[in-house]
Motif scaffolding. Structure first.
Motif, PDB file in Angstrom:
ATOM      1  N   THR A 106     -14.328  -2.581   3.252  1.00  0.00           N
ATOM      2  CA  THR A 106     -14.427  -3.494   2.108  1.00  0.00           C
ATOM      3  C   THR A 106     -15.697  -4.331   2.169  1.00  0.00           C
ATOM      4  O   THR A 106     -16.308  -4.600   1.139  1.00  0.00           O
ATOM      5  CB  THR A 106     -13.191  -4.415   2.016  1.00  0.00           C
ATOM      6  OG1 THR A 106     -13.015  -5.103   3.243  1.00  0.00           O
ATOM      7  CG2 THR A 106     -11.943  -3.622   1.682  1.00  0.00           C
TER       8      THR A 106
ATOM      9  N   ALA B 237      -8.602   0.568   1.807  1.00  0.00           N
ATOM     10  CA  ALA B 237      -8.998  -0.706   1.202  1.00  0.00           C
ATOM     11  C   ALA B 237      -8.629  -1.896   2.079  1.00  0.00           C
ATOM     12  O   ALA B 237      -9.184  -2.982   1.916  1.00  0.00           O
ATOM     13  CB  ALA B 237      -8.353  -0.846  -0.176  1.00  0.00           C
TER      14      ALA B 237
ATOM     15  N   SER C 241     -11.387  -3.896   6.930  1.00  0.00           N
ATOM     16  CA  SER C 241     -12.424  -4.878   6.606  1.00  0.00           C
ATOM     17  C   SER C 241     -13.832  -4.293   6.643  1.00  0.00           C
ATOM     18  O   SER C 241     -14.665  -4.658   5.815  1.00  0.00           O
ATOM     19  CB  SER C 241     -12.318  -6.091   7.531  1.00  0.00           C
ATOM     20  OG  SER C 241     -12.543  -5.712   8.875  1.00  0.00           O
TER      21      SER C 241
END
Length: 127
Positions: free
Chosen positions: A60, A54, A57
């Protein structure tokens, strides 16, 4: 990889942990795009934890990109449609809970007698 991290993340709920694993397996098939496929494969293989993933980058960003149409669809649903979808989710969760309970029950050794054998190894005795 075992499900200990999934259990921790779901408050020790085996049904929710199973649903989380299934979701990752769907993503690992490429369902959510290349970055999420890679992330799911890394998590399922045990090379990366879900919390660690998570923080990446690229993962996400793709997750947010993939969820945008779902967010839009949710906002366009009526209250009745949302309630029906929530009820279906609750039904699936209850079904997974029953399945997990059955698996746990069949995995436990069955004792045929309530009386312990004299030397069953469960305690120390001089006799």
């Amino acid at each position: 990889m075992d499900d200990s991290e999934f259990l921790e993340m779901t408050g020790q709920d085996p049904a929710q942990a199973k649903i989380l694993r299934q979701s990752l397996e769907h993503l690992a098939s490429g369902l959510g795009g290349g970055a999420l496929k890679e992330m799911a494969q890394e998590v399922l293989s045990g090379r990366m934890g879900l919390r660690e993933a998570a923080d990446v980058s690229a993962y996400t960003e793709q997750a947010l990109e993939q969820s945008a149409p779902l967010t839009q669809k949710w906002s366009e649903m009526s209250d009745a449609e949302r309630e029906a979808l929530a009820a279906e989710g609750e039904r699936k969760t209850a079904e997974e809970q029953r399945s997990a309970d059955e698996e746990r029950h069949t995995a436990q050794p069955q004792r045929t007698s309530t009386r312990q054998a004299r030397h069953d190894g469960s305690g120390w005795s001089l006799y």
